[in-house]
Design a protein around this motif. Structure first.
Motif, PDB file in Angstrom:
ATOM      1  N   SER A 126      13.424  -0.300  -4.103  1.00 39.40           N
ATOM      2  CA  SER A 126      12.379  -0.892  -3.270  1.00 39.40           C
ATOM      3  C   SER A 126      11.261  -1.370  -4.180  1.00 39.40           C
ATOM      4  O   SER A 126      10.919  -0.702  -5.157  1.00 39.40           O
ATOM      5  CB  SER A 126      11.824   0.123  -2.267  1.00 39.40           C
ATOM      6  N   ILE A 127      10.694  -2.525  -3.850  1.00 42.00           N
ATOM      7  CA  ILE A 127       9.584  -3.033  -4.659  1.00 42.00           C
ATOM      8  C   ILE A 127       8.237  -2.605  -4.103  1.00 42.00           C
ATOM      9  O   ILE A 127       7.196  -2.921  -4.686  1.00 42.00           O
ATOM     10  CB  ILE A 127       9.629  -4.567  -4.795  1.00 42.00           C
ATOM     11  N   LEU A 128       8.223  -1.877  -3.004  1.00 42.40           N
ATOM     12  CA  LEU A 128       6.965  -1.394  -2.448  1.00 42.40           C
ATOM     13  C   LEU A 128       6.352  -0.332  -3.348  1.00 42.40           C
ATOM     14  O   LEU A 128       7.065   0.463  -3.976  1.00 42.40           O
ATOM     15  CB  LEU A 128       7.188  -0.812  -1.057  1.00 42.40           C
TER      16      LEU A 128
ATOM     17  N   ILE B 244     -14.623   4.760  -6.973  1.00 50.26           N
ATOM     18  CA  ILE B 244     -13.366   5.469  -7.248  1.00 50.26           C
ATOM     19  C   ILE B 244     -12.372   4.474  -7.846  1.00 50.26           C
ATOM     20  O   ILE B 244     -12.138   3.402  -7.277  1.00 50.26           O
ATOM     21  CB  ILE B 244     -12.777   6.088  -5.969  1.00 50.26           C
ATOM     22  N   ILE B 245     -11.815   4.835  -8.991  1.00 45.86           N
ATOM     23  CA  ILE B 245     -10.760   4.035  -9.606  1.00 45.86           C
ATOM     24  C   ILE B 245      -9.450   4.777  -9.429  1.00 45.86           C
ATOM     25  O   ILE B 245      -9.331   5.949  -9.827  1.00 45.86           O
ATOM     26  CB  ILE B 245     -11.045   3.802 -11.104  1.00 45.86           C
ATOM     27  N   PHE B 246      -8.486   4.118  -8.825  1.00 46.87           N
ATOM     28  CA  PHE B 246      -7.159   4.709  -8.673  1.00 46.87           C
ATOM     29  C   PHE B 246      -6.215   4.010  -9.637  1.00 46.87           C
ATOM     30  O   PHE B 246      -5.970   2.802  -9.526  1.00 46.87           O
ATOM     31  CB  PHE B 246      -6.647   4.554  -7.242  1.00 46.87           C
TER      32      PHE B 246
ATOM     33  N   THR C 191       0.152   4.914  -1.573  1.00 43.75           N
ATOM     34  CA  THR C 191      -0.548   4.215  -0.491  1.00 43.75           C
ATOM     35  C   THR C 191      -1.274   5.212   0.405  1.00 43.75           C
ATOM     36  O   THR C 191      -2.419   4.980   0.838  1.00 43.75           O
ATOM     37  CB  THR C 191       0.433   3.374   0.329  1.00 43.75           C
ATOM     38  N   ASN C 192      -0.626   6.343   0.689  1.00 46.14           N
ATOM     39  CA  ASN C 192      -1.258   7.360   1.529  1.00 46.14           C
ATOM     40  C   ASN C 192      -2.534   7.890   0.879  1.00 46.14           C
ATOM     41  O   ASN C 192      -3.556   8.099   1.559  1.00 46.14           O
ATOM     42  CB  ASN C 192      -0.285   8.508   1.790  1.00 46.14           C
TER      43      ASN C 192
ATOM     44  N   ILE D 288       2.397  -4.778  -2.480  1.00 47.43           N
ATOM     45  CA  ILE D 288       1.257  -3.936  -2.065  1.00 47.43           C
ATOM     46  C   ILE D 288       0.551  -4.589  -0.873  1.00 47.43           C
ATOM     47  O   ILE D 288      -0.642  -4.905  -0.951  1.00 47.43           O
ATOM     48  CB  ILE D 288       0.286  -3.698  -3.235  1.00 47.43           C
ATOM     49  N   PRO D 289       1.249  -4.770   0.245  1.00 47.54           N
ATOM     50  CA  PRO D 289       0.614  -5.464   1.374  1.00 47.54           C
ATOM     51  C   PRO D 289      -0.579  -4.719   1.949  1.00 47.54           C
ATOM     52  O   PRO D 289      -1.602  -5.342   2.277  1.00 47.54           O
ATOM     53  CB  PRO D 289       1.755  -5.577   2.393  1.00 47.54           C
ATOM     54  N   TRP D 290      -0.497  -3.369   2.068  1.00 48.47           N
ATOM     55  CA  TRP D 290      -1.636  -2.637   2.620  1.00 48.47           C
ATOM     56  C   TRP D 290      -2.814  -2.706   1.667  1.00 48.47           C
ATOM     57  O   TRP D 290      -3.962  -2.931   2.072  1.00 48.47           O
ATOM     58  CB  TRP D 290      -1.277  -1.172   2.893  1.00 48.47           C
ATOM     59  N   GLU D 291      -2.548  -2.507   0.399  1.00 46.39           N
ATOM     60  CA  GLU D 291      -3.609  -2.511  -0.597  1.00 46.39           C
ATOM     61  C   GLU D 291      -4.317  -3.867  -0.636  1.00 46.39           C
ATOM     62  O   GLU D 291      -5.551  -3.937  -0.719  1.00 46.39           O
ATOM     63  CB  GLU D 291      -3.036  -2.162  -1.968  1.00 46.39           C
TER      64      GLU D 291
END
Length: 872
Positions: free
Chosen positions: A635-637, A606-608, A643-644, A668-671
């Motif tokens: 915000s820079i997030l 999968i490419i997002f 993300t969801n 992109i900390p979660w990513e």
């Protein structure tokens, strides 16, 4: 018969008189340019002189001077013309190539295309039109000090040395190297201390310290002015130390003209002189503002209004005509250097054919730079490159098929644009099944699912809309043309022909139709356009965006009864630049994550394609989405909705590759912690999708490097309106970045050895440092060798480290190459905090050489080597 002869004699006499100007010294190509310039200025009346100081200058027919508009753009290819041109990657993406040779070639090609456009304008009698001239208001060499700034995408990043190096290459390529003529005229902007916020830019006053001014905000301008002979400078909207930049004692009179001895022309940013009295409140009226700007060396007013008061100012002895002449001599010098007063046969660039527009070498270079710009940020367990033999691949996200995002801002329009979906289809052909789903918008997961517009709109029994087009912006008078159109979905370049006698510049339109409802309930009517528009249903105005809107979409919910009809009128006006207008129907639907992931779960990968877009960040935009304001970011997030969705995609168990498009650093900390592969593709220009597919499937080994640091979160950032550099950029940030400046991975690995540098160096001497770099992997690839300097024992204020050299080198698998850098004395200097002067400390100088900064992780460069040099 006698009257006919007399009339013929009169015509001949008038023609002869009209040609008298050819005998004036201003037209004599054998004379020195300075003498010719002085002659033309001496022949102008006061009113003519003032008119020549506006961006749109009228013709002076009695002297043979053609009309000319100084305003043109070539940020990453010739922009906003009515002709199709090559669109290279956005400026921040070109900076990510870390390749001065590529940037030089891009500017060279763009100048050729600009010449072709200008030559066509001469042939068609359109030299008075904007975006047809040869004076380009580029490059933007402001320092991208804060990732929230929406126009940072137009810059070369956060580092003064990288910015200056790339800017110098651009100017050299654009202006050419002919000893007599300029190919085109570059313009360094925005002078100075200018990098947001956008919503308050017309009124802001910044008070940088002397240290920050000379250490961060001025070096690139100094390089382009004192070393590159840039033809022009644009002064900024904001004030510095309480004086507007275009009327600033320190910046304009002392530094620019006196210290740097700048001989070129200065243009105001557009309507910046109005800001003197409207927003800065530093001047009582237009006349005093115009006088002060001229006395500070602002030669052209972009805006067309304030400088018109100079006629009365001279007549009332508030300013002398001789002071205007100073500006006029600069302006006509540029026009002479561009060959505008010489025969075509004398000016090699004036012979540039139209065939250069989108020529094969130009398109090939656009693809090359898009490939070079891509930065591989993460690649766990060699997830990339993907195998071309996969059975099925899914492509999801708001940037998967977004033509606006790949083109960036300040862009032209090419004949062909490749989105990510396009690139994958071209790469994989019919052998691989490709599933495409938008999934979510940039900041929400409520999508407008469109219906077939043609089935529901008709006018007088004929499918579509009655379309009426008018000259001017106010729908006044009789329409130039009236016709029936199947749908309203237009995208014109400035100057495109809409109908006989009407071009896509300063026009208005009215689209009328009848909408027939097919069911009880409701239907959303969406209007997407730039500039102004309003939607009227059954005589009631339901959307009012008539004031300048730039680019955006608005919707109206229409309650419907089956088979009922509703009169729909869309009114639209366009002023400058491109013209885009569309009306669509449909209904909003919330993304069903479970259904979406079930559909995608059969894919092998999968490419997002997400990130952000020029639809959200840019110059003074009416955007108010979560995380965005007025063209800037709050915000820079990465927007939470993306993300969801990525979390849901990861839960499928299939490898998820995040292709991020952006003009600025995104947190992109979660990513970073959870996804196996992340690619930063910026806004890659016309061939973005092709380049992305080449990288994803291993036909191109990525070697882009970050020209800005990627912070971990919003808390890492100082206040946006503070221009103090403490805690900003890699040079002063003491925390740990998510991805450091200069960072980028590869599909191969590199090792450094055999570093040579002197142990001791006297002040003022050049420093030579060399090394050997080896491609230790199994793939051919490119490495960006970087040199950083620092003074660990410095007693005064100093950067943590400073980039002072870089080279992009191609190495075959197993190949070793020697690389040498020569740093001059100025490269090794620091800035005095008290007066901004340069000095070279004695003691230990740390020189680091490798594939990135010292003391930071770089997984594909095995080592960065330090050398310590004692400065005596």
């Amino acid at each position: 018969m006698k009257r006919t002869i007399c009339f013929a004699v009169l015509i001949v006499a008038m023609q002869a008189k009209a040609q008298d100007y050819k005998t004036f010294p201003m037209w004599n190509t054998a004379l020195p340019m300075e003498q010719r310039v002085n002659d033309v200025v001496s022949r102008l009346t006061l009113e003519e002189k003032v008119a020549q100081m506006l961006n749109a200058t009228p013709a002076v027919s009695r002297l043979g001077i053609p009309a000319y508009d100084w305003w043109n753009e070539v940020l990453h290819g010739v922009a906003r013309t009515p002709f199709r041109t090559t669109v290279f990657p956005q400026a921040i993406a070109m900076a990510a190539t870390w390749d001065t040779n590529s940037l030089y070639r891009m500017a060279d090609f763009s100048a050729l295309e600009g010449r072709a456009v200008h030559n066509k304008a001469i042939e068609q009698g359109r030299t008075a039109e904007r975006y047809m001239g040869l004076t380009y208001w580029t490059p933007n060499i402001n320092i991208f000090r804060d990732p929230r700034w929406g126009r940072g995408q137009e810059t070369y990043g956060e580092d003064p040395f990288l910015t200056a190096s790339l800017g110098r290459a651009f100017v050299r390529g654009l202006q050419g190297e002919d000893p007599r003529y300029l190919k085109a005229a570059a313009c360094a902007k925005h002078f100075a201390v200018h990098s947001g916020p956008e919503p308050s830019r017309h009124a802001d006053n910044f008070n940088p310290t002397v240290y920050d001014l000379w250490d961060t905000y001025l070096p690139a301008f100094k390089t382009l002015i004192t070393q590159s002979n840039v033809a022009g400078v644009m002064c900024a909207y904001n004030a510095v130390n309480t004086q507007p930049c275009c009327g600033n004692d320190l910046l304009m009179n002392d530094i620019l003209r006196k210290q740097w001895n700048f001989k070129g022309y200065v243009t105001s940013d557009c309507w910046a002189i109005d800001d003197f009295f409207k927003y800065h409140k530093t001047h009582p009226d237009a006349t005093s503002s115009a006088i002060d700007a001229v006395l500070h060396g602002t030669d052209v007013e972009c805006g067309q209004t304030v400088y018109k008061t100079l006629v009365d100012a001279v007549n009332n002895k508030l300013i002398t005509e001789a002071q205007l002449d100073i500006s006029l001599r600069r302006l006509f010098t540029i026009r002479y250097q561009l060959g505008m007063f010489d025969p075509v046969s004398m000016v090699p660039y004036a012979q540039t054919p139209a065939s250069v527009l989108e020529s094969q070498p130009h398109q090939a270079h656009a693809l090359k730079m898009a490939q070079q710009s891509i930065v591989l940020l993460k690649n766990t367990n060699n997830t990339l490159p993907l195998n071309k033999n996969i059975r099925k691949i899914a492509i999801v996200g708001p940037n998967a098929d977004n033509r606006i995002s790949v083109l960036g801002n300040y862009n032209g329009i090419p004949s062909k644009i490749a989105t990510v979906v396009d690139g994958l289809r071209e790469k994989l052909g019919s052998n691989v099944e490709i599933i495409y789903e938008k999934g979510v918008n940039f900041t929400n997961d409520t999508l407008l699912v469109y219906t077939d517009l043609k089935k529901q709109f008709a006018f007088n029994g004929q499918q579509g809309f009655k379309a009426e087009y008018y000259k001017g912006r106010e729908l006044e008078g009789s329409p130039v043309t009236t016709r029936t159109e199947d749908a309203v979905d237009h995208s014109w370049q400035r100057g495109d022909i809409i109908a006989t006698g009407l071009t896509a510049t300063n026009f208005s339109a009215r689209y009328t139709s009848t909408f027939t409802a097919t069911a009880n309930g409701s239907t959303m009517l969406e209007v997407e356009a730039d500039d102004g528009y309003r939607l009227i249903i059954n005589g009631k105005q339901v959307i009012d965006a008539w004031q300048r809107n730039r680019w955006g979409a608005r919707t109206h919910k229409l309650e419907t009864k089956k088979d009922s009809t509703y009169q729909v009128i869309l009114e639209y006006w366009q002023g400058d630049d491109n013209a885009n207008v569309a009306i669509r129907t449909g209904n909003f639907q919330r993304t069903d994550y479970a259904a979406l992931t079930k559909k995608l779960s059969s894919a092998d990968a999968i490419i997002f394609a997400g990130g952000i877009s020029p639809q959200l960040e840019g110059e003074e935009m009416p955007v108010n989405a979560p995380g965005f304001n007025g063209g800037d970011r709050t915000s820079i997030l990465l927007p939470a909705v993306q993300t969801n969705l990525l979390k849901a995609l990861k839960a499928t168990g299939k490898p998820v590759v995040f292709v991020m498009m952006t003009g600025s650093a995104i947190a992109i900390p979660w990513e970073d912690a959870n996804l196996p592969a992340i690619v930063n593709a910026w806004y890659g220009g016309q061939s973005a999708g092709t380049a992305i597919a080449d990288v994803l499937f291993g036909d191109y080994n990525p070697a882009g490097r970050l020209p800005v640091m990627f912070y971990k979160n919003d808390q890492d950032l100082p206040g946006f309106s503070s221009y103090a550099m403490d805690g900003r950029t890699y040079r002063y940030f003491k925390g740990t970045p998510l991805y450091p400046f200069g960072f980028g991975l590869s599909y191969t690995t590199f090792n450094y050895a055999a570093v040579k540098a002197p142990a001791r160096l006297k002040k003022g001497e050049k420093l030579s440092i060399s090394c050997k770099v080896t491609n230790t992997g199994k793939r051919n690839g490119e490495e960006v060798v970087q040199v950083y300097a620092s003074y660990p024992g410095a007693t005064g204020k100093a950067p943590l480290r400073m980039l002072k050299g870089f080279k992009r080198v191609a190495l075959k698998a197993g190949e070793t190459q020697a690389v040498t850098f020569t740093l001059n004395a100025e490269d090794l200097m620091l800035i005095n905090e008290k007066d901004g002067s340069q000095y070279q400390p004695t003691g230990k100088l740390r020189i680091s050489i490798g594939g990135g900064q010292p003391d930071v992780k770089n997984k594909t460069t095995s080592n960065v080597i330090d050398q310590f040099v004692t400065i005596q």
